[in-house]
Design a protein around this motif. Sequence first.
Motif, PDB file in Angstrom:
ATOM      1  N   GLY A  24     -38.594 -79.339   3.267  1.00 37.11           N
ATOM      2  CA  GLY A  24     -39.547 -78.367   2.723  1.00 37.11           C
ATOM      3  C   GLY A  24     -38.902 -77.633   1.561  1.00 37.11           C
ATOM      4  O   GLY A  24     -38.320 -78.255   0.666  1.00 37.11           O
ATOM      5  N   LEU A  25     -38.956 -76.300   1.609  1.00 37.92           N
ATOM      6  CA  LEU A  25     -38.318 -75.519   0.546  1.00 37.92           C
ATOM      7  C   LEU A  25     -37.040 -74.822   1.033  1.00 37.92           C
ATOM      8  O   LEU A  25     -36.647 -73.782   0.521  1.00 37.92           O
ATOM      9  CB  LEU A  25     -39.302 -74.522  -0.051  1.00 37.92           C
ATOM     10  CG  LEU A  25     -40.320 -75.157  -1.023  1.00 37.92           C
ATOM     11  CD1 LEU A  25     -41.426 -74.176  -1.387  1.00 37.92           C
ATOM     12  CD2 LEU A  25     -39.648 -75.694  -2.289  1.00 37.92           C
ATOM     13  N   LEU A  26     -36.405 -75.421   2.027  1.00 32.78           N
ATOM     14  CA  LEU A  26     -35.046 -75.030   2.413  1.00 32.78           C
ATOM     15  C   LEU A  26     -34.129 -76.136   1.897  1.00 32.78           C
ATOM     16  O   LEU A  26     -33.761 -77.054   2.638  1.00 32.78           O
ATOM     17  CB  LEU A  26     -34.923 -74.889   3.932  1.00 32.78           C
ATOM     18  CG  LEU A  26     -33.574 -74.391   4.477  1.00 32.78           C
ATOM     19  CD1 LEU A  26     -33.312 -72.950   4.082  1.00 32.78           C
ATOM     20  CD2 LEU A  26     -33.493 -74.513   5.986  1.00 32.78           C
ATOM     21  N   LEU A  27     -33.844 -76.072   0.600  1.00 33.84           N
ATOM     22  CA  LEU A  27     -33.124 -77.172  -0.039  1.00 33.84           C
ATOM     23  C   LEU A  27     -31.735 -76.725  -0.490  1.00 33.84           C
ATOM     24  O   LEU A  27     -31.522 -75.555  -0.810  1.00 33.84           O
ATOM     25  CB  LEU A  27     -33.910 -77.698  -1.240  1.00 33.84           C
ATOM     26  CG  LEU A  27     -35.271 -78.344  -0.918  1.00 33.84           C
ATOM     27  CD1 LEU A  27     -36.036 -78.652  -2.190  1.00 33.84           C
ATOM     28  CD2 LEU A  27     -35.090 -79.617  -0.086  1.00 33.84           C
ATOM     29  N   GLY A  28     -30.828 -77.682  -0.512  1.00 35.55           N
ATOM     30  CA  GLY A  28     -29.469 -77.401  -0.970  1.00 35.55           C
ATOM     31  C   GLY A  28     -29.035 -78.458  -1.968  1.00 35.55           C
ATOM     32  O   GLY A  28     -29.384 -79.631  -1.843  1.00 35.55           O
ATOM     33  N   ILE A  29     -28.295 -78.009  -2.976  1.00 36.39           N
ATOM     34  CA  ILE A  29     -27.767 -78.927  -3.987  1.00 36.39           C
ATOM     35  C   ILE A  29     -26.253 -78.875  -3.865  1.00 36.39           C
ATOM     36  O   ILE A  29     -25.623 -77.882  -4.271  1.00 36.39           O
ATOM     37  CB  ILE A  29     -28.205 -78.476  -5.406  1.00 36.39           C
ATOM     38  CG1 ILE A  29     -29.727 -78.351  -5.462  1.00 36.39           C
ATOM     39  CG2 ILE A  29     -27.672 -79.426  -6.472  1.00 36.39           C
ATOM     40  CD1 ILE A  29     -30.207 -77.312  -6.460  1.00 36.39           C
ATOM     41  N   GLU A  30     -25.656 -79.903  -3.276  1.00 42.40           N
ATOM     42  CA  GLU A  30     -24.203 -79.884  -3.103  1.00 42.40           C
ATOM     43  C   GLU A  30     -23.536 -80.424  -4.353  1.00 42.40           C
ATOM     44  O   GLU A  30     -23.877 -81.498  -4.846  1.00 42.40           O
ATOM     45  CB  GLU A  30     -23.787 -80.704  -1.878  1.00 42.40           C
ATOM     46  CG  GLU A  30     -22.278 -80.695  -1.730  1.00 42.40           C
ATOM     47  CD  GLU A  30     -21.766 -81.035  -0.343  1.00 42.40           C
ATOM     48  OE1 GLU A  30     -22.572 -81.402   0.514  1.00 42.40           O
ATOM     49  OE2 GLU A  30     -20.537 -80.949  -0.145  1.00 42.40           O
ATOM     50  N   LEU A  31     -22.572 -79.666  -4.857  1.00 41.40           N
ATOM     51  CA  LEU A  31     -21.879 -80.060  -6.084  1.00 41.40           C
ATOM     52  C   LEU A  31     -20.464 -80.529  -5.774  1.00 41.40           C
ATOM     53  O   LEU A  31     -19.845 -80.088  -4.807  1.00 41.40           O
ATOM     54  CB  LEU A  31     -21.810 -78.879  -7.051  1.00 41.40           C
ATOM     55  CG  LEU A  31     -23.150 -78.298  -7.520  1.00 41.40           C
ATOM     56  CD1 LEU A  31     -22.900 -77.196  -8.545  1.00 41.40           C
ATOM     57  CD2 LEU A  31     -24.061 -79.365  -8.114  1.00 41.40           C
ATOM     58  N   GLU A  32     -19.967 -81.415  -6.605  1.00 42.24           N
ATOM     59  CA  GLU A  32     -18.561 -81.809  -6.506  1.00 42.24           C
ATOM     60  C   GLU A  32     -18.078 -82.148  -7.906  1.00 42.24           C
ATOM     61  O   GLU A  32     -18.860 -82.516  -8.782  1.00 42.24           O
ATOM     62  CB  GLU A  32     -18.393 -83.018  -5.578  1.00 42.24           C
ATOM     63  CG  GLU A  32     -19.042 -84.275  -6.124  1.00 42.24           C
ATOM     64  CD  GLU A  32     -18.752 -85.509  -5.294  1.00 42.24           C
ATOM     65  OE1 GLU A  32     -18.072 -85.395  -4.269  1.00 42.24           O
ATOM     66  OE2 GLU A  32     -19.204 -86.585  -5.706  1.00 42.24           O
ATOM     67  N   PRO A  50     -19.868 -72.922   0.295  1.00 42.52           N
ATOM     68  CA  PRO A  50     -19.934 -72.442  -1.090  1.00 42.52           C
ATOM     69  C   PRO A  50     -20.119 -73.539  -2.134  1.00 42.52           C
ATOM     70  O   PRO A  50     -20.247 -73.242  -3.319  1.00 42.52           O
ATOM     71  CB  PRO A  50     -18.600 -71.720  -1.289  1.00 42.52           C
ATOM     72  CG  PRO A  50     -17.757 -72.016  -0.130  1.00 42.52           C
ATOM     73  CD  PRO A  50     -18.579 -72.646   0.947  1.00 42.52           C
ATOM     74  N   LYS A  51     -20.144 -74.804  -1.689  1.00 42.60           N
ATOM     75  CA  LYS A  51     -20.387 -75.878  -2.653  1.00 42.60           C
ATOM     76  C   LYS A  51     -21.875 -76.198  -2.775  1.00 42.60           C
ATOM     77  O   LYS A  51     -22.273 -77.050  -3.563  1.00 42.60           O
ATOM     78  CB  LYS A  51     -19.661 -77.153  -2.203  1.00 42.60           C
ATOM     79  CG  LYS A  51     -18.161 -77.064  -2.264  1.00 42.60           C
ATOM     80  CD  LYS A  51     -17.588 -78.399  -1.808  1.00 42.60           C
ATOM     81  CE  LYS A  51     -16.082 -78.385  -1.856  1.00 42.60           C
ATOM     82  NZ  LYS A  51     -15.544 -79.662  -1.371  1.00 42.60           N
ATOM     83  N   VAL A  52     -22.673 -75.550  -1.941  1.00 50.57           N
ATOM     84  CA  VAL A  52     -24.096 -75.895  -1.903  1.00 50.57           C
ATOM     85  C   VAL A  52     -24.953 -74.771  -2.489  1.00 50.57           C
ATOM     86  O   VAL A  52     -24.978 -73.651  -1.970  1.00 50.57           O
ATOM     87  CB  VAL A  52     -24.557 -76.210  -0.455  1.00 50.57           C
ATOM     88  CG1 VAL A  52     -26.012 -76.674  -0.450  1.00 50.57           C
ATOM     89  CG2 VAL A  52     -23.664 -77.264   0.177  1.00 50.57           C
ATOM     90  N   ILE A  53     -25.636 -75.097  -3.590  1.00 54.62           N
ATOM     91  CA  ILE A  53     -26.521 -74.118  -4.234  1.00 54.62           C
ATOM     92  C   ILE A  53     -27.841 -74.051  -3.475  1.00 54.62           C
ATOM     93  O   ILE A  53     -28.410 -75.066  -3.077  1.00 54.62           O
ATOM     94  CB  ILE A  53     -26.783 -74.511  -5.704  1.00 54.62           C
ATOM     95  CG1 ILE A  53     -25.476 -74.452  -6.496  1.00 54.62           C
ATOM     96  CG2 ILE A  53     -27.834 -73.600  -6.340  1.00 54.62           C
ATOM     97  CD1 ILE A  53     -25.624 -74.820  -7.956  1.00 54.62           C
TER      98      ILE A  53
END
Length: 452
Positions: free
Chosen positions: A359-367, A403-406
């Motif tokens: 849904g709108l509980l989304l995460g963008i994991e960065l590396e 902390p890597k997930v926006i």
Amino acid sequence: MHPKKQVITLERALNLSRSESTALFDKHVNHPLAGLLKLADADMRFTRAEGIYVYDEEGRPYMDLTAGYGTLNLGHNPEEVIKAVRDAQNLPAVLLVGFNPLIGALGNALASILPGDLTVAIFGSGGAEAVENALKTARAATGRRTFLSCGGAYHGLSFGALSVCGSEKFRRAVGPLLEHCALIPFGDLDALQQNLQPKDVAAFIVEPIQGEGGAVVPPEGYLKAAAALCRKFGTVLIFDEIQTGFGRTGKMFAMEHDGVVPDVVTLSKSLGSGVMPVSVSITSEKIWKAAFGSRDRFDLTISTFAGNPAACAAALKTIEIMHREDIPGKAREMGDYARDKLQNLKTKHALIKEIRGQGLLLGIELETGGLFSGAMEQNLALMVITELLHKHHILTSYYEFNPKVIRFEPPLIVTTEQIDEAVDALDRVLARRKQAISLSFGKTAIGRMLHH
Ligand SMILES: Cc1ncc(COP(=O)(O)O)c(C=O)c1O
């Protein structure tokens, strides 16, 4: 009364400058946080909020992708909810003899939108309080003492809630916490079975989708199997839907994706639309009776502000709007749209490791793909967040335990145009070469601080 110094009036407080507000927050509330915000030039003074925007002193809008961590599913300051609170304002605000006339109605409204036989409510004001009530219900109903919870779980910061918290860092500072608490990996059914087998576990508390762990969806079938195991071993299953509830994941409650009904559910945040603090722990009549259904126990559920009329009015109106406007359906539709756009972004940017959530509980994991290590790898998301704030006027944060997930968690009234704008901004921030991001970050005060 002889105040030592002149007392600040509300009128003056509402008109403090940005630096005055920051100085008072620094001195009287949270010094390290004030310092961090100042270094990142993020001690903004927002003076107005409406829908998915907050506005600074110059009237500039900032798009809010945090939605109060799931509290503002209807957006900032929904007018109808504010009016509902005003409508209830002539009732006795706190009534300790008898009960307010709205509390039973709210219990009824909740029972009718929840699946299964979750019909008896214990009200409170904050999320952690609902978690405390759920844990107490389980112990009192079963006579058992052990609590099981998951690594990465966030249930709030009161003592009981911290005792089942999935972060060692958070538990360490204030220990010793409750005894007889054990952590198992989220999604691991073998570990769950092993821990339930001794039949001494009062409750297994779990978020159907982990929020602060970084928008983590469990493996398919996990919740259903977990419910069957809890039933088999006589353990109370508590779903913490404080962040996932009220449409956030595309259904009214996240448990509905799997068709699983727990023994207790905790709700808060968007229950009061951010207009009023309100929380609830709801269970079946059978479990509530076993826990508190006697003259020497029924008052174990009391709290001064629990179920006050203003909180109940906000919650009743929120539920009405959620239904009338099919907010969960909107979240599903916009969530699919946002996820597609973010997945598309992932194909363009190696910095994106994974898009996840529901849904709108989304995460963008960065590396950084091994390009950087240590603080730089850890703080990549923070750099992107800072740039989104200053260059694109978009508010977001990372998930507390990851902390890597926006966080991509806007109010559920967000439109496709607003999602386009947010994703385009992210595209532009990520499009700058990794080295450029690191250079620009290194030049900022927060960058300098993190490296020293
Ligand atoms: C799943 C979950 N449970 C409990 C809480 C605690 O709520 P509160 O901060 O209102 O105590 C939170 C807050 O983020 C949460 O996300």
